[in-house]
Design a protein around this motif. Structure first.
Motif, PDB file in Angstrom:
ATOM      1  N   ALA A  88       0.815  -1.363  -0.068  1.00 64.37           N
ATOM      2  CA  ALA A  88       0.108   0.035   0.043  1.00 64.37           C
ATOM      3  C   ALA A  88       0.933   1.198  -0.109  1.00 64.37           C
ATOM      4  CB  ALA A  88      -1.089  -0.191   1.229  1.00 64.37           C
ATOM      5  N   LEU A  89       2.008   1.325   0.727  1.00 65.84           N
ATOM      6  CA  LEU A  89       2.842   2.451   0.788  1.00 65.84           C
ATOM      7  C   LEU A  89       3.369   2.583  -0.588  1.00 65.84           C
ATOM      8  CD1 LEU A  89       4.229   4.480   2.401  1.00 65.84           C
ATOM      9  CD2 LEU A  89       5.844   2.701   3.306  1.00 65.84           C
ATOM     10  N   ASP A  90       3.899   1.320  -1.073  1.00 66.97           N
ATOM     11  CA  ASP A  90       4.476   1.639  -2.379  1.00 66.97           C
ATOM     12  C   ASP A  90       3.485   2.116  -3.673  1.00 66.97           C
ATOM     13  OD1 ASP A  90       6.851   0.631  -1.511  1.00 66.97           O
ATOM     14  OD2 ASP A  90       6.604  -1.426  -2.396  1.00 66.97           O
ATOM     15  N   ALA A  91       2.438   1.479  -3.336  1.00 66.59           N
ATOM     16  CA  ALA A  91       1.324   2.222  -4.109  1.00 66.59           C
ATOM     17  C   ALA A  91       0.958   3.400  -4.054  1.00 66.59           C
ATOM     18  CB  ALA A  91      -0.079   1.422  -4.173  1.00 66.59           C
ATOM     19  N   LYS A  92       0.905   4.052  -2.823  1.00 65.44           N
ATOM     20  CA  LYS A  92       0.844   5.565  -2.579  1.00 65.44           C
ATOM     21  C   LYS A  92       1.951   6.301  -2.963  1.00 65.44           C
ATOM     22  CE  LYS A  92      -1.850   5.273   1.436  1.00 65.44           C
ATOM     23  NZ  LYS A  92      -2.053   5.412   2.960  1.00 65.44           N
TER      24      LYS A  92
ATOM     25  N   ALA B  11       6.386  -0.562 -12.628  1.00 67.83           N
ATOM     26  CA  ALA B  11       5.717   0.487 -13.147  1.00 67.83           C
ATOM     27  C   ALA B  11       6.340   1.782 -12.748  1.00 67.83           C
ATOM     28  CB  ALA B  11       4.164   0.258 -12.461  1.00 67.83           C
ATOM     29  N   SER B  12       6.658   1.766 -11.454  1.00 68.11           N
ATOM     30  CA  SER B  12       7.219   2.894 -10.864  1.00 68.11           C
ATOM     31  C   SER B  12       8.477   3.425 -12.044  1.00 68.11           C
ATOM     32  CB  SER B  12       8.026   3.024  -9.571  1.00 68.11           C
ATOM     33  OG  SER B  12       8.650   3.956  -9.151  1.00 68.11           O
ATOM     34  N   ARG B  13       9.273   2.468 -12.263  1.00 67.91           N
ATOM     35  CA  ARG B  13      10.406   2.795 -13.162  1.00 67.91           C
ATOM     36  C   ARG B  13       9.952   3.480 -14.727  1.00 67.91           C
ATOM     37  NH1 ARG B  13      12.882  -1.399 -10.415  1.00 67.91           N
ATOM     38  NH2 ARG B  13      12.200  -3.129 -12.423  1.00 67.91           N
ATOM     39  N   GLU B  14       8.818   2.570 -14.998  1.00 67.24           N
ATOM     40  CA  GLU B  14       8.157   2.989 -16.309  1.00 67.24           C
ATOM     41  C   GLU B  14       7.600   4.426 -16.192  1.00 67.24           C
ATOM     42  OE1 GLU B  14       5.721   0.009 -17.467  1.00 67.24           O
ATOM     43  OE2 GLU B  14       7.219  -1.739 -17.758  1.00 67.24           O
ATOM     44  N   ARG B  15       7.056   4.466 -15.061  1.00 66.40           N
ATOM     45  CA  ARG B  15       6.292   5.923 -14.958  1.00 66.40           C
ATOM     46  C   ARG B  15       7.573   7.015 -14.898  1.00 66.40           C
ATOM     47  NH1 ARG B  15       1.496   8.210 -11.002  1.00 66.40           N
ATOM     48  NH2 ARG B  15       2.077  10.497 -11.189  1.00 66.40           N
ATOM     49  N   GLN B  16       8.333   6.817 -14.055  1.00 64.08           N
ATOM     50  CA  GLN B  16       9.460   7.745 -13.864  1.00 64.08           C
ATOM     51  C   GLN B  16      10.006   8.066 -15.328  1.00 64.08           C
ATOM     52  OE1 GLN B  16      11.257   9.569 -11.431  1.00 64.08           O
ATOM     53  NE2 GLN B  16       9.422   8.925 -10.245  1.00 64.08           N
TER      54      GLN B  16
END
Length: 574
Positions: A327-331, A359-364
């Protein structure tokens, strides 16, 4: 204004909070779900174990009852053998020559030695039932009458062996019983008595007892205790169960209630003596093993449940911690922060965590690309505005009238737009040099294809370089259409380029028959070529006017083309 709650009109205000949650399913924690799962898994097993235990207890009680019956009958048979043995001993003694011939001392010594270790003692009585001798004591001692004359009288009268009930022997000073054998010949001895201490019968009960909580007692005809394995049952006292033994003639198995307690009773008679062997157990003692096993099952089951519950809570805590981490990672992902891959104890959670990190790296990466593109758009917009401003200034500077300014400005803007279209179509890959030349020459090329030649290896230009060269090609094409190869009906343009390890060499050659040398003046095209191309790209530019036409040669370092130098550097100085 009434608050819009989404509820029907007429619903009381105090009920609205409850109604809004009525359709929401109650949320349960992972710990509660795992504990519930453990309870659902263990409860049927525990219930089945209890049923199985009860069934096994009933079967075991049946086996124990059978063993108790067998043990009681076995003890009764042992008593029967004991009494029969004593009668046989008396028969043997009654035939002894020393008895018939009156050799009392010899009979005493023989009987004392023969009965040694058997627990029995021989008593010899006269017709008045006074003891002539008793092997318990030395011969010649005055003993008096036997303690149980009734049994002796009964034996003499019936001429049959008689087994007495328990009584207290004056000579033995303990509780005893007698076996009386009448002597058939008339004489000084009417009967022989073989006496034993009642406690000697204890060994028969101990040898045949069934155990498992059962107690056993040997009762005489009057219901008094001869021997017992129960410490609560005293010898020579009436049996506490108050059994009507005379109403039973065969071995029986029944229940007896005394006060508030129930007893399971097994009785077996000894026909020779008229005694009874009684085995009994209280209902509480009978069910004690079952209760103990049930208690052990409950305690063991409780311990197992507690251990499993603790393990479930531990696992739930690990899962909950992993879920909270997700959940923290999702936030963090939602806020655009970079999410690093963290290792969790649950493999499936690790898969989700890896997906969030990816997904975070792709979003970054996407956000960086968007920011880059936004900066690129802003940068290009500034470049375009700078170029447009420069085009406007130069067009106005060289125009003789407003229509002349309008026409030249519009054509140059269109040339810039064609370069921009190529840049957009090429995307981040840039623009092919051949496509850029064709796009700028297309509005001016004659119908005859033989009048235009474009040759050279494949080479891709960056955005800024393409924009700069595109404006130069537009100016060259415009001048060719006004004054050069495309101004008449027979001119020709050859554009070619070559590549070396360090530079691009581009040649623009116009061929015109009967060319009249134009007036020397510096227009906007010259400004574009010398300032924007020459300075922005560090190009070496050579302009040669031949007898049959104009030639431009551009030598541009590849390093400048690879750096994609900004176009505004030259335009701002124009």
């Amino acid at each position: 204004m009434a608050e819009n709650t989404g509820l029907p009109d007429g619903v009381p205000a105090e009920s609205r909070g409850r109604l809004t949650l009525a359709g929401v399913h109650p949320r349960r924690t992972i710990s509660a779900l795992l504990v519930l799962l453990v309870a659902i898994a263990i409860a049927p097993i525990l219930a089945f174990s209890i049923v199985l235990l009860q069934s096994n207890a009933r079967a075991q009680m049946e086996v124990v009852d059978t063993l108790a019956e067998a043990a009681t009958n076995s003890i009764a048979e042992s008593v029967e053998r004991e009494i029969t043995g004593m009668i046989t001993t008396l028969r043997v003694i009654s035939t002894a020559p020393s008895l018939r011939e009156g050799r009392i001392r010899e009979l005493y010594d023989w009987a004392r030695s023969s009965l040694a270790g058997s627990g029995g003692h021989l008593i010899l009585v006269d017709p008045d039932f006074n003891q002539i001798f008793n092997t318990r004591v030395p011969i010649g001692q005055a003993l008096g009458q036997t303690s149980n004359p009734a049994a002796v009288q009964h034996a003499v009268d019936s001429r049959q062996p008689v087994i007495s009930d328990i009584f207290f022997g004056r000579t033995a000073q303990t509780w005893v019983f007698n076996v009386v054998m009448p002597v058939p010949e008339e004489g000084r001895v009417p009967a022989l008595i073989l006496t034993q201490n009642a406690e000697n019968l204890q060994r028969l009960l101990q040898q045949g007892r069934s155990g498992n909580g059962w107690s056993t007692a040997l009762l005489d005809r009057g219901g008094k205790v001869l021997a017992s394995t129960s410490g609560s049952t005293e010898i020579a006292q009436p049996f506490f169960l108050d059994l009507d033994l005379q109403s039973h003639t065969d071995p029986e198995h029944f229940w007896k209630t005394v006060g508030e307690r129930d007893y399971e009773v097994v009785i077996s008679p000894s026909p020779s003596s008229g005694w009874w062997v009684v085995s009994w157990i209280s209902s509480q003692d009978a069910s004690r093993s079952t209760r103990r096993a049930l208690l052990l099952l409950l305690v063991g089951g409780g311990i197992v449940i507690a251990v499993v519950m603790l393990a479930a809570l531990y696992l739930a805590r690990q899962i909950a911690r992993s879920v909270r981490g997700l959940a923290l990672d999702a936030k963090r992902l939602g806020t655009g922060e970079l999410v690093e891959m963290r290792t969790y104890p649950v493999a499936e959670v690790n898969v989700v965590a890896q997906a969030l990190a990816d997904a975070s790296r792709e979003r970054q990466s996407a956000e960086n690309e968007i920011r880059f593109l936004m900066r690129e758009v802003a940068h290009r917009s500034k470049n375009q505005l700078t170029v447009v401003s420069s085009i406007a200034k130069q067009s106005a500077r060289n125009a003789t009238s407003f229509p002349d300014f309008q026409e030249s400005f519009q054509k140059r803007i269109q040339g810039l737009a064609r370069s921009t279209d190529l840049l957009i179509a090429g995307g981040v890959g840039g623009v092919e040099l051949r496509d850029l030349v064709c796009a700028q020459l297309e509005p001016f090329r004659p119908d005859s294809a033989s009048r235009l030649s474009i040759t050279g290896p494949v080479f891709r230009l960056g955005h800024h370089t393409a924009q700069t060269l595109g404006m130069a090609f537009h100016e060259l094409a415009t001048n060719a259409a006004k004054y050069g190869a495309f101004a008449g009906g027979s001119g020709r343009i050859d554009v070619n380029w070559t590549l070396s390890a360090e530079q691009l060499t581009l040649r623009w050659r116009e061929t015109v028959a009967g060319l009249e040398k134009p007036a020397e003046r510096r227009g906007f095209g010259t400004e574009v070529i010398e300032r924007m191309v020459g300075r922005a790209l560090d190009a070496e530019i050579t302009r040669t006017m031949h007898e049959d036409g104009l030639e431009w040669v551009f030598v541009i370092p590849l390093a400048r083309l690879e750096q994609d130098a900004p176009a505004e550097s030259g335009a701002e100085r124009a």
